[in-house]
Design an enzyme around this catalytic site. Structure first.
Site, PDB file in Angstrom:
ATOM      1  N   SER A 115     -52.340  67.001 -75.223  1.00  0.00           N
ATOM      2  CA  SER A 115     -52.690  67.234 -76.442  1.00  0.00           C
ATOM      3  C   SER A 115     -51.469  67.251 -77.141  1.00  0.00           C
ATOM      4  CB  SER A 115     -53.093  68.890 -76.280  1.00  0.00           C
ATOM      5  OG  SER A 115     -53.542  69.426 -77.325  1.00  0.00           O
ATOM      6  N   GLY A 116     -51.699  66.695 -78.270  1.00  0.00           N
ATOM      7  CA  GLY A 116     -50.571  66.715 -79.425  1.00  0.00           C
ATOM      8  C   GLY A 116     -49.884  65.390 -79.275  1.00  0.00           C
TER       9      GLY A 116
ATOM     10  N   SER B 248     -56.356  69.449 -81.815  1.00  0.00           N
ATOM     11  CA  SER B 248     -56.554  68.977 -80.162  1.00  0.00           C
ATOM     12  C   SER B 248     -57.904  68.663 -80.314  1.00  0.00           C
ATOM     13  CB  SER B 248     -55.967  70.069 -79.263  1.00  0.00           C
ATOM     14  OG  SER B 248     -56.253  69.971 -77.784  1.00  0.00           O
ATOM     15  N   SER B 249     -58.079  67.664 -79.375  1.00  0.00           N
ATOM     16  CA  SER B 249     -59.687  67.152 -79.147  1.00  0.00           C
ATOM     17  C   SER B 249     -60.125  68.140 -77.996  1.00  0.00           C
ATOM     18  CB  SER B 249     -60.092  65.871 -78.864  1.00  0.00           C
ATOM     19  OG  SER B 249     -59.548  64.866 -79.916  1.00  0.00           O
TER      20      SER B 249
ATOM     21  N   ASN C 286     -51.086  71.575 -79.747  1.00  0.00           N
ATOM     22  CA  ASN C 286     -51.488  70.746 -80.883  1.00  0.00           C
ATOM     23  C   ASN C 286     -52.205  71.335 -82.028  1.00  0.00           C
ATOM     24  OD1 ASN C 286     -51.989  68.430 -82.417  1.00  0.00           O
ATOM     25  ND2 ASN C 286     -53.504  67.365 -80.778  1.00  0.00           N
TER      26      ASN C 286
ATOM     27  N   GLY D  93     -55.606  64.132 -71.321  1.00  0.00           N
ATOM     28  CA  GLY D  93     -54.666  63.946 -70.271  1.00  0.00           C
ATOM     29  C   GLY D  93     -54.759  65.013 -69.066  1.00  0.00           C
TER      30      GLY D  93
ATOM     31  N   GLU E 289     -53.923  67.794 -66.945  1.00  0.00           N
ATOM     32  CA  GLU E 289     -53.422  69.150 -67.312  1.00  0.00           C
ATOM     33  C   GLU E 289     -53.208  70.018 -65.899  1.00  0.00           C
ATOM     34  OE1 GLU E 289     -56.448  69.768 -71.258  1.00  0.00           O
ATOM     35  OE2 GLU E 289     -56.822  70.977 -69.376  1.00  0.00           O
TER      36      GLU E 289
END
Length: 964
Positions: free
Chosen positions: A134-135, A193-194, A190, A417, A419
């Site tokens: 994220s980000g 963030s999605s 982020n 991604g 985590e």
């Protein structure tokens, strides 16, 4: 200086090793700065340290894209770089004959996929997998790629087709702000963030024009609607409504300014994504009209008020929980906005309906406070997830083309991604499971590319050994026993499941698996899975309940009673389902979250396997979002999480050092000096012969004997570097000579460098001795030459000086002689000429004529007084008083008579006056003159053209005497 390596020393000291590494790095990198290396595979040797250094150097030089074999590494600049994504740059990459020769960019990947589609080479369909935490910039990368395809894939021939293509492209681009508003949120890492994965399928027709698109989503984080972590926010759309709604809309949606909502934390923060008008305009372009939009936002406002409903602990278990004092208004407002009856809404939240027995008897049981909160959250999550799926379907219906109008597609996969948080649950397990599957797909594709290169070079693939992550995937999804199967089995059992019981069952059933671990010191029930990116600890508390994702039937029936147009579409009434419930017939088993995700993931991988994959790994240089800040520890963790470190390890397991034949011979030809002097065989050349014939442009046939000669020195180098008594060290490392490159390992490269250092040291000593001898001889020759030059210069300077003096003297002499002669001539000509003139003009001459009286007097005065002017003008300074009078008197001794009868005295009359200007005064008068009485006696040889000379000068002198 590099140390000499002999048979008794195997390694150099730390300082020598450091200098060796620096020299080696300079050779392997081709003496090019790290920021100029466009591909990480060019960094030799391929190690984690060199990769980090290269990425850091390129990031500091504002170069944010770097190739890594078949992968593009994208570093987030954390600052606006408009020129990096301009339409002009898009067209430049699109028009380039070979875009791969340009600087690495996401447009290079986009153009490559577009040209692959045009080439119609199987597999025609392309896919771009964008990953990162994220980000890191995944959403921005996907957005830029869609803009790139909208620009380059729009070249219709007619105006009508141009308008159609423009409308399709605009709809595809408008899908981004809508999906980001409803699916993205601000997190700790982020601001945008999605919170879902998506696969966008860009559909291309036979003319390579984009005709439509389709969106498929994966695993929306719907729990964020009702539960937000500290310092994080809910989905963007809620904040856009509260900040961008007009006054009338606030009244309609019951969103007064300053209202507090428990599901709307950190509302005081203002982000760039809080653009309500952009979202509404994008929805309008997608075909969602304004009345429908208002209904959607009214439902979302109802969810916000639903979150303010708070329950108190019940005193009597037989009675439902009571509401908090400030929650009654929230219930009324929520029911009004959702168009639900207030009493059934409250009853559904507080009372659970149970059907039991063959006759399906209905029992009503009051819920505890925790169960009431769970049912309230479940209602909000159910509504929001259905609403999100409906938006995706609306977007697809708006942008998706007819299947007959397109033949190929380009897929954009934007997924989570890897985590790993302090508390990991089912969401992290599914995300990391997806990353494991994608990593396996990536490794297979990368190894296939490696195999193609080795095949081209004539090497066997069996030489490379790598670690596969299949064991981890077997632990998660394997059959018959795996983590997913055990969790699903716990969901099917009609019994309450505890966290400790689930942990015990997983550890006992999967004992002995290499990728399963456990922490005995942990007080909370958990298990550890060793992923390719590192171990992750998953807590078992709430894992089964999240996997079940239970939706009480009464909640669905309640929402089906709503009169809201949007909720009617989201929860249609199914008569068959209602009759089955009344008759008590059994329904199909409900799929768990893990089962749904696994099925969608398998479907996605089947699509990817039928395409040509391209990989973009987005990296976040730092966690603070600061430009020009590169934290190596954070970048390293992301490289491990996205699989680049594993890629590096795969490269290192094979032959990370790959040098072309020509470069290999250029650097290591001097190792032939170490080879014993033997008669040259068919594959070996003598040293002198090789040196005389080899050049940088040697053909491949000439390079092969040189390569063989160099490789034949390896056994001697191995024996010299081996430790005595250790036979393993005496075995040479493998080196393979391909068709155009030499493949070797790090150990063989180090061995070659040691031998090269030994030869260079010997050569350096010879060069130093020869140089000292040459320098001494040169200095001696220079000294002798300097002495000779100095003597010659001194002689030459002396001769030149004497010549100049002689020449000057001759010039002065000639000038003096000319001046003296000229002065004598001038004086004689002027004075004697005057006397002759007056002698020729006698008073009784027949040709004479009487002059006027005035002129006669003037002429007589001039003749009578000129000696006086001459004497007074040239007399000494000391002639004063009486002497001066005597001079005047002597000069005035002229005959008295008529002026017309004046004549010049002859020689007989010299007693009476001065006969000529050169005559000396008569009598006792002596002239005391310091300078000559002649006018030109004391002036320069070249008089000024403005000076007055001759007789006129005498008149002027007289005039000066008369006017003292």
């Amino acid at each position: 200086m590099l140390q000499q390596v002999n048979g008794h020393s195997s390694v150099s000291d730390a300082q020598g090793g450091e200098s060796f590494r620096e020299d080696l790095q300079e050779f392997l990198s081709g003496e090019a700065p790290l920021h100029q290396l466009d591909d990480l595979t060019k960094v030799n040797p391929v190690t984690l340290e060199t990769v980090l250094r290269c990425l850091q150097a390129r990031y500091m030089a504002d170069t944010f894209y770097t190739n890594a074999g078949c992968t593009l590494v994208a570093l987030n600049p954390f600052k606006p770089v408009p020129q990096l994504y301009s339409p002009e740059l898009m067209r430049e990459y699109h028009a380039a004959p070979q875009p791969q020769k340009l600087k690495p960019h996401i447009f290079t990947v986009g153009e490559q996929t577009y040209r692959n589609v045009k080439s119609l080479i199987e597999p025609v369909n392309q896919s771009i997998i964008v990953s990162g935490e994220s980000g890191a910039g995944k959403t921005w990368t996907s957005r830029c790629l869609m803009k790139f395809y909208a620009v380059v894939a729009a070249s219709p021939t007619s105006w009508d087709s141009h308008k159609i293509a423009e409308r399709i492209e605009q709809r595809i681009l408008n899908s981004n702000p809508v999906m980001e508003a409803f699916g993205n949120a601000c997190t700790l890492r982020n601001n945008n963030s999605s919170r879902f994965g998506k696969f966008i399928q860009l559909q291309v027709n036979s003319a390579q024009q984009m005709t439509g698109a389709a969106v498929q989503t994966y695993l929306l984080e719907k729990t964020r609607v009702a539960c937000q972590a500290s310092s994080e926010r809910n989905f963007h759309i809620f904040y856009q409504m509260c900040k961008g709604a007009s006054a009338d809309e606030r009244l309609q949606w019951h969103l007064p300014k300053g209202a507090a909502f428990s599901w709307l934390p950190n509302s005081e923060r203002t982000l760039e994504e809080d653009c309500f008008e952009v979202t509404r305009e994008a929805m309008l372009h997608l075909g969602i009209e304004t009345p429908t939009q208002n209904n959607v936002f009214k439902v979302l406002a109802g969810l916000l008020h639903l979150g303010n409903i708070r329950f108190a602990d019940y005193e009597d278990e037989a009675q439902p929980c009571q509401l908090m004092d400030d929650a009654k208004c929230s219930v009324r407002t929520s029911a009004l906005l959702l168009l639900l009856p207030e009493d059934p809404l409250l009853e559904t939240l507080r009372i659970r309906t149970i059907r039991a027995g063959r006759q399906q008897q209905v029992f009503r049981k009051p819920c505890s406070r925790a169960e009431c909160d769970t049912r309230r959250d479940c209602l909000a999550k159910l509504v929001y997830s259905r609403l999100f799926d409906w938006l995706v379907s609306v977007i697809n219906s708006s942008i998706c083309a007819d299947p007959s109008s397109w033949s190929t597609f380009i897929g954009l996969l934007d997924v989570y991604g890897f985590e790993s948080f302090p508390h990991n649950s089912l969401e992290q397990l599914c995300i990391n499971y997806a990353n494991e599957k994608l990593q396996q797909h990536f490794v297979a594709h990368y190894l296939r590319a490696q195999q193609e290169e080795y095949t081209v070079e004539g090497l066997e693939w069996s030489f490379v050994n790598y670690q596969d992550n299949q064991t981890c995937l077997d632990l998660i999804e394997g059959s018959p026993l795996s983590i997913c199967s055990l969790i699903n089995e716990e969901c099917r059992l009609n019994r309450p499941s505890s966290a400790a019981q689930l942990q015990t069952r997983i550890e006992s059933a999967l004992a002995g698996r290499p990728c399963l671990g456990h922490n005995k010191l942990s007080r909370e029930p958990s298990f550890i899975v060793v992923h390719y990116a590192g171990p992750v600890r998953y807590h078992t508390a709430g894992l089964v309940e999240k996997n079940k994702d239970p939706i009480p039937p009464e909640l669905t029936r309640l929402l089906q009673q709503s009169q809201d147009p949007v909720l009617k579409v989201l929860f249609p009434t199914d008569p068959e389902e209602k009759s089955q419930e009344e008759q008590g017939q059994s329904r199909a088993p409900v799929l768990t979250v893990v089962s749904k995700f696994k099925a969608s993931l398998e479907q996605l991988l089947q699509v990817l396997h039928r395409t040509t994959p391209h990989y973009i790994r987005c990296i976040k240089p730092n966690g603070q979002g600061q430009a020009q800040t590169f934290l190596r520890e954070e970048v390293l963790s992301q490289l491990e999480a996205c699989g680049l470190v594993e890629t590096i390890h795969i490269s290192a397991a094979g032959f990370p050092i790959r040098v072309s034949h020509q470069n290999f011979v250029e650097r290591y030809e001097l190792l032939r000096r170490l080879r014993p002097r033997t008669s040259p065989g068919p594959c070996s050349l003598s040293l002198d012969e090789g040196r005389s014939e080899w050049s940088p442009h040697t053909e491949e046939a000439t390079l092969q004997p040189l390569l063989q000669d160099i490789l034949h020195t390896l056994p001697a180098l191995t024996q010299a570097a081996a430790i005595p008594g250790d036979p393993a060290e005496a075995m040479p490392a493998p080196v393979y000579c391909g068709r155009t490159k030499v493949f070797m390992t790090d150990s063989m490269l180090e061995l070659l460098e040691r031998g090269r250092a030994q030869v260079l040291e010997q050569c350096a000593r010879c060069i130093q001795g020869g140089w000292r001898r040459h320098r001494h001889r040169k200095q001696e020759r220079q000294r002798r030459a300097a002495v000779l030059i100095q003597a010659a210069i001194r002689s030459w300077l002396t001769r030149k000086h004497i010549q100049r003096l002689h020449t000057a003297a001759m010039v002065i002499q000639r000038a003096w002689q000319r001046w003296r002669i000229r002065m004598a001539c001038l004086a004689s000509k002027e004075l004697d000429g005057v006397e002759e003139k007056h002698l020729s003009q006698a008073p009784h001459s027949p040709s004479s004529f009487p002059l006027p009286q005035a002129q006669t007097r003037l002429l007589g005065a001039i003749i009578r007084l000129w000696p006086l002017g001459l004497v007074l003008a040239n007399a000494a300074v000391g002639v004063r008083g009486f002497q001066r009078k005597l001079v005047v008197w002597a000069c005035l001794q002229l005959p008295v008579g008529s002026p017309s009868t004046y004549t010049i005295q002859t020689a007989q009359q010299e007693q009476a006056g001065v006969m000529s200007i050169r005559a000396l005064p008569q009598g006792s008068i002596r002239f005391h003159c310091r300078k000559s009485p002649l006018r030109y006696a004391d002036i320069c040889p070249e008089p000024s053209p403005y000076s007055v000379t001759g007789f006129n000068q005498i008149l002027l002198e007289r005039h000066r005497l008369s006017h003292p």
